[in-house]
Motif scaffolding. Structure first.
Motif, PDB file in Angstrom:
ATOM      1  N   ALA A  85      -2.059   1.495   5.906  1.00 24.84           N
ATOM      2  CA  ALA A  85      -2.640   1.760   4.593  1.00 24.84           C
ATOM      3  C   ALA A  85      -3.130   3.201   4.517  1.00 24.84           C
ATOM      4  O   ALA A  85      -3.643   3.753   5.500  1.00 24.84           O
ATOM      5  CB  ALA A  85      -3.786   0.791   4.324  1.00 24.84           C
ATOM      6  N   ARG A 108      -3.942   0.612  -2.815  1.00 23.29           N
ATOM      7  CA  ARG A 108      -3.219  -0.642  -3.032  1.00 23.29           C
ATOM      8  C   ARG A 108      -2.226  -0.434  -4.160  1.00 23.29           C
ATOM      9  O   ARG A 108      -2.480   0.313  -5.102  1.00 23.29           O
ATOM     10  CB  ARG A 108      -4.162  -1.788  -3.385  1.00 23.29           C
ATOM     11  N   ASN A 164       0.813  -1.209   0.000  1.00 27.56           N
ATOM     12  CA  ASN A 164       0.000   0.000   0.000  1.00 27.56           C
ATOM     13  C   ASN A 164       0.849   1.262   0.000  1.00 27.56           C
ATOM     14  O   ASN A 164       0.356   2.325   0.321  1.00 27.56           O
ATOM     15  CB  ASN A 164      -0.939   0.005   1.215  1.00 27.56           C
TER      16      ASN A 164
END
Length: 582
Positions: free
Chosen positions: A351, A392, A334
């Motif tokens: 993330a 991502r 991420n």
């Protein structure tokens, strides 16, 4: 706080400096815990190497008995940063319509127990190092459960902790808990503030650290704090020579990277005569042994077994860490790499939130949400936790090309020359492809590593200048070495691939006995292990007259077979690169 184990040896020494014989690992662990209880914030903590089992359970029980007055928190190797340091609770803030902050586990002084520390995420290691550097009274216990010497916690954390204890060789029958009681530890804490180490004590420990090859300045500073805590436990008002010796054994011995140099013998030439104007009389101290040399001798006698070999393995593993963005396997992350579609999720400090994707998910429901919240200001976007989307990325790990070369028989020199040229060609492109290259050779009765994983072309040329050849063909031994190196590289984050250069005609088995049938059986069993490990492999058959043996071997490995009877180094490199790319 003393609970004796009835199975423990009656005469076992539980102190770190109380007898002539060096104490065992469990006695060191108990002594380290006792000292840590006196000054937990100043000493940082302890690194414990022990697999899950009765011995580690006994250590955890002894650790729980310490009167530290600190809350105890267990964390994992992937604990998010906000759980430790706190921050904004995104989900609670969205639900309440205002900023909601939460406190982390490290908001107050605490004992943090990091399980599976050998798998610690680099971001978590940096966070914990920062917590220890702020000196707010935190204590960290690293539980190292590594199965091999190259699986170790991050060096940045080990360097900040005073003690390192290895209980891998300790039997459960020797785990008798012997710790000072709460009153003794409390009295030692009260005395600790008044105990100071003199400049000569610090200089002695620095010289001991230098004799043992310890480069970090934290080690002698931690050893000096340990000496002060030992003096406080003993009821002394100042640091004494036994305290320095025991502190060096507890702190500096596990950090040693080399054996201390022996003292000059009695047959050495005498020192030059002093000058006439020299007024200092050194006759009384001519035969005296300096304090740091006596401590060095004591530390050398107490070095744990196999310590130097393990540290050498740790250093080699650390230098070949995989950083990604190579030509190996795809890795989801991420932070870096090629962007992938965002996914719903809960922010955990690692993330990042994809703002555009989050707004797109929330846009279709704005009319309904405004109807449910009539007081909402015009133009304000109402976002709920279900709208959150996380970034991502797709990265590629570095690739390790393992050349396993048959260096036996009359054609060995030709094969080794071709392999040397192919390795140098691969290394020439290593920085562009982020490839690492290793070279294994098998001949006689065993296999050996001629070139450890590297991208350094100059060093590789130096190592490949003279390569051995001749003897039998221990094919199975070469496959075993390649299997071990491939698994170790995969644990470090590499994407290993095997390039096997042989004619497949093994004639020496794993028991080092000659015999083609036994050698073929051993090779088939090891090839099945390699195939089960899903290690990409190609077999290059450079025999003048390629036979069926190499093709059969490729079938056992599930690999591609390439017959190159008259291939030079460049053709070999091109064929291997094409096969691996396909």
């Amino acid at each position: 706080m003393t609970a004796a184990n009835p199975e423990a040896d009656a005469g076992e020494d539980s102190g770190a400096g109380g007898g002539d014989a060096p104490p065992d690992g469990w006695a060191r662990a108990m002594r380290a815990l006792a000292v840590l209880a006196v000054d937990p914030g100043g000493l940082g903590g302890l690194t414990l190497r022990a697999r899950a089992g009765p011995v580690r359970h006994a250590f955890d029980a002894a650790c729980a008995m310490l009167p530290l007055d600190l809350p105890r928190h267990r964390i994992g190797p992937a604990t998010p940063e906000d759980r430790l340091c706190g921050g904004i609770d995104v989900l609670a803030s969205l639900g309440a319509g205002r900023m909601v902050r939460v406190a982390g586990l490290a908001a107050r002084p605490a004992m943090l127990v990091l399980v599976m520390a050998e798998r610690t995420d680099p971001r978590l290691a940096a966070t914990l190092a920062g917590i220890l550097d702020r000196r707010h009274g935190h204590c960290l216990i690293l539980q190292d459960e590594g199965a091999t010497p190259d699986e170790v916690p991050p060096a940045a954390l080990r360097d900040r902790l005073a003690f390192a204890v290895d209980l891998d060789d300790v039997r459960h029958a020797r785990t008798a808990t012997d710790l000072p009681d709460a009153a003794m530890i409390g009295a030692a804490r009260q005395r600790l503030a008044a105990i100071t180490g003199g400049p000569e004590d610090a200089a002695t420990l620095v010289m001991v650290a230098a004799s043992l090859g310890i480069e970090s300045l934290r080690a002698p500073l931690l050893a000096l704090r340990v000496a002060r805590a030992l003096a406080a436990l003993s009821g002394r008002g100042a640091v004494a020579q036994p305290d320095l010796r025991e502190a060096a054994e507890l702190v500096l011995a596990p950090r040693a990277t080399r054996l201390p140099q022996p003292r000059p013998d009695d047959h050495a030439p005498p020192p030059p005569e002093p000058a006439e104007g020299d007024l200092q009389d050194n006759s009384d101290s001519a035969g005296a042994t300096p304090p740091h040399e006596m401590i060095v001798e004591a530390v050398a006698a107490s070095l744990p077994p196999h310590l130097l070999a393990r540290l050498a393995s740790d250093a080699g593993a650390t230098g070949a860490a995989c950083r990604g963005s190579g030509a190996g396997a795809r890795v989801r992350g991420n932070r870096r790499g090629r962007p992938l579609p965002a996914r719903p999720g809960r922010p955990d400090g690692r993330a990042r939130i994809d703002l555009i994707a989050t707004l797109r998910a929330a846009a279709p429901f704005q009319r309904l949400r405004r109807a449910d919240c009539p007081g909402t200001a015009a133009g304000r976007v109402i976002v709920t936790p279900s709208d959150l989307r996380l970034c991502r990325h797709e990265d590629r790990s570095d690739r390790l090309l393992i050349f396993c070369v048959d260096a036996s028989g009359s054609a060995a020199m030709a094969r080794m020359a071709e392999a040397k040229g192919a390795v140098e060609l691969f290394l020439a492109d290593a920085y562009a492809q982020r490839d690492h290259v290793a070279l294994l050779a098998f001949r006689g009765t065993r296999a050996e590593m001629l070139l450890a994983p590297t991208r350094a072309l100059v060093m590789a040329k130096r190592r490949l200048a003279a390569l051995p050849g001749g003897g039998g063909t221990p094919l199975a031994a070469g496959l075993v070495a390649a299997h071990g190196l491939g698994l170790a590289a995969r644990r470090q984050g590499f994407a290993p691939a095997l390039i096997l250069l042989t004619d497949g005609r093994g004639n020496v088995g794993l028991d080092e006995r000659p015999g083609r049938e036994a050698a073929a059986d051993d090779a088939r069993r090891v090839a099945a292990m390699l195939r089960g490990a899903r290690l990409p492999c190609i077999v290059l058959d450079s025999a003048p007259r390629p036979g069926a043996e190499a093709s059969v071997l490729a079938g056992w490995l599930g690999a591609r077979h390439l017959a190159l009877p008259r291939a030079d180094a460049r053709a070999m490199r091109d064929a291997a690169a094409a096969a691996l790319a396909g």
